[in-house]
Scaffold this motif. Structure first.
Motif, PDB file in Angstrom:
ATOM      1  N   MET A 198       0.211   5.976  -4.254  1.00  0.00           N
ATOM      2  CA  MET A 198       1.715   5.703  -4.464  1.00  0.00           C
ATOM      3  C   MET A 198       1.837   4.106  -4.297  1.00  0.00           C
ATOM      4  N   HIS A 199       2.377   3.493  -5.511  1.00  0.00           N
ATOM      5  CA  HIS A 199       2.801   2.014  -5.173  1.00  0.00           C
ATOM      6  C   HIS A 199       4.040   1.927  -5.696  1.00  0.00           C
ATOM      7  N   ASN A 200       4.914   1.146  -4.966  1.00  0.00           N
ATOM      8  CA  ASN A 200       6.244   0.768  -5.456  1.00  0.00           C
ATOM      9  C   ASN A 200       7.225   1.780  -5.460  1.00  0.00           C
ATOM     10  N   GLY A 201       7.026   3.106  -4.910  1.00  0.00           N
ATOM     11  CA  GLY A 201       7.810   4.173  -5.344  1.00  0.00           C
ATOM     12  C   GLY A 201       7.213   4.681  -6.550  1.00  0.00           C
ATOM     13  N   GLN A 202       6.069   4.636  -7.083  1.00  0.00           N
ATOM     14  CA  GLN A 202       5.582   5.237  -8.333  1.00  0.00           C
ATOM     15  C   GLN A 202       4.190   5.648  -8.194  1.00  0.00           C
ATOM     16  N   SER A 203       3.793   7.002  -8.575  1.00  0.00           N
ATOM     17  CA  SER A 203       2.455   7.648  -8.561  1.00  0.00           C
ATOM     18  C   SER A 203       1.712   6.921  -9.560  1.00  0.00           C
ATOM     19  N   GLY A 207      -4.846   3.656 -11.571  1.00  0.00           N
ATOM     20  CA  GLY A 207      -4.333   2.368 -11.558  1.00  0.00           C
ATOM     21  C   GLY A 207      -3.349   2.235 -12.642  1.00  0.00           C
ATOM     22  N   GLU A 208      -2.934   3.467 -13.349  1.00  0.00           N
ATOM     23  CA  GLU A 208      -1.825   3.448 -14.313  1.00  0.00           C
ATOM     24  C   GLU A 208      -0.790   4.195 -13.967  1.00  0.00           C
ATOM     25  N   PRO A 209       0.578   3.998 -14.152  1.00  0.00           N
ATOM     26  CA  PRO A 209       1.687   4.640 -13.763  1.00  0.00           C
ATOM     27  C   PRO A 209       1.824   5.976 -14.624  1.00  0.00           C
ATOM     28  N   LEU A 210       1.826   7.040 -13.517  1.00  0.00           N
ATOM     29  CA  LEU A 210       2.251   8.480 -14.105  1.00  0.00           C
ATOM     30  C   LEU A 210       3.504   8.722 -14.685  1.00  0.00           C
ATOM     31  N   PRO A 211       3.739   9.255 -15.688  1.00  0.00           N
ATOM     32  CA  PRO A 211       5.128   9.437 -16.349  1.00  0.00           C
ATOM     33  C   PRO A 211       5.981  10.222 -14.857  1.00  0.00           C
ATOM     34  N   ALA A 212       7.206  10.384 -15.315  1.00  0.00           N
ATOM     35  CA  ALA A 212       8.227  10.823 -14.504  1.00  0.00           C
ATOM     36  C   ALA A 212       7.898  12.414 -13.774  1.00  0.00           C
ATOM     37  N   SER A 213       7.085  13.016 -14.650  1.00  0.00           N
ATOM     38  CA  SER A 213       6.759  14.359 -14.406  1.00  0.00           C
ATOM     39  C   SER A 213       5.353  14.330 -13.455  1.00  0.00           C
ATOM     40  N   GLY A 214       4.700  13.244 -13.280  1.00  0.00           N
ATOM     41  CA  GLY A 214       3.567  13.143 -12.905  1.00  0.00           C
ATOM     42  C   GLY A 214       2.427  13.846 -14.048  1.00  0.00           C
ATOM     43  N   TYR A 215       1.225  13.731 -13.732  1.00  0.00           N
ATOM     44  CA  TYR A 215       0.261  14.109 -14.657  1.00  0.00           C
ATOM     45  C   TYR A 215       0.595  15.801 -15.237  1.00  0.00           C
ATOM     46  N   LEU A 216       0.826  15.932 -16.181  1.00  0.00           N
ATOM     47  CA  LEU A 216       1.227  17.390 -16.691  1.00  0.00           C
ATOM     48  C   LEU A 216       0.197  18.277 -17.227  1.00  0.00           C
ATOM     49  N   ILE A 217       0.497  19.290 -16.673  1.00  0.00           N
ATOM     50  CA  ILE A 217      -0.503  20.523 -16.881  1.00  0.00           C
ATOM     51  C   ILE A 217       0.423  21.762 -17.803  1.00  0.00           C
ATOM     52  N   GLU A 218       0.185  22.159 -18.827  1.00  0.00           N
ATOM     53  CA  GLU A 218       0.891  23.099 -19.585  1.00  0.00           C
ATOM     54  C   GLU A 218      -0.164  24.199 -19.379  1.00  0.00           C
TER      55      GLU A 218
END
Length: 222
Positions: A198-203, A207-218
């Motif tokens: 977690m960096h600056n309030g983001q997952s 090293g790459e920002p994840l989307p608002a849902s996080g890493y998505l598994i359908e």
């Protein structure tokens, strides 16, 4: 983070049966999670999760919240208990306590929680029935970093599943729990490997920002 010569140390907090704890124990034993569970701490005595820890040879502690005068006093004592084990990551596995901002900030960036909804939807309790009452077509579970906001920290991993005709809350809970046991060890694995932060309030993953849902598994095979 512990130094490279030492395994990542986990402290797992529980309040009940510890099914997610068991999934984490199994994943550490199999080598999926390159980490050591240093201790399990429960805020309730006599729960099954404590027995799971003992059977696995993991130090198990009880810190009964009813014996403390208020949330702040309990959280201070809990921090002291956790810090005795010098964890790199604190894992909330069915830990049914609302944490004070002081506690959340103390472990900022090194505490994960799992919540049975597609956050930010349905924070709090009774998520399965709330999904049904709203007529949602999908449901799921989210692993997220913990911040001072209840169930409000940035998601790391999220598993989604379809709500089926005829589903009731119990059926949804059972199917969601199977996904919990899948994605919680995965998120802890990534953290232990140095991939999830977690960096600056983001997952961040690798090293790459994840989307608002996080890493998505359908998933449909649930």
């Amino acid at each position: 983070m512990s130094d490279d010569s030492q395994p990542v140390r986990l402290v797992v907090l529980i309040s009940g049966s510890g099914s997610n704890l068991q999934a984490i124990i199994d994943a550490t034993r199999s080598g999926q999670i390159p980490a050591q569970i240093a201790a399990v701490v429960s805020n309730r005595p006599g729960v099954k999760g404590l027995e799971r820890a003992k059977q696995a040879g993991i130090p198990a502690r009880v810190l009964d919240h009813t014996e403390f005068d208020g949330r702040e006093a309990f959280d201070r004592a809990l921090m002291a208990q956790i810090d005795e084990f010098s964890p790199d990551l604190v894992v909330l596995a069915g830990f049914m306590r609302i944490l004070t901002p002081t506690f959340a900030n103390h472990y900022a960036g090194r505490m994960l929680n799992i919540h049975p909804s597609l956050l930010p939807k349905y924070q709090g309790l009774n998520t399965h029935q709330r999904v049904l009452d709203a007529g949602d077509r999908e449901h799921g579970v989210t692993v997220h970093f913990v911040t001072a906001e209840l169930d409000g920290g940035p998601p790391a991993v999220q598993a989604r599943l379809a709500v089926r005709p005829g589903d009731d809350a119990a059926a949804l809970a059972s199917r969601v729990q199977r996904q919990e046991h899948r994605i919680y060890p995965l998120a802890i694995q990534w953290f232990a490997q140095g991939r999830l932060r977690m960096h600056n309030g983001q997952s961040l993953l690798d090293g790459e920002p994840l989307p608002a849902s996080g890493y998505l598994i359908e998933t449909e095979a649930d």
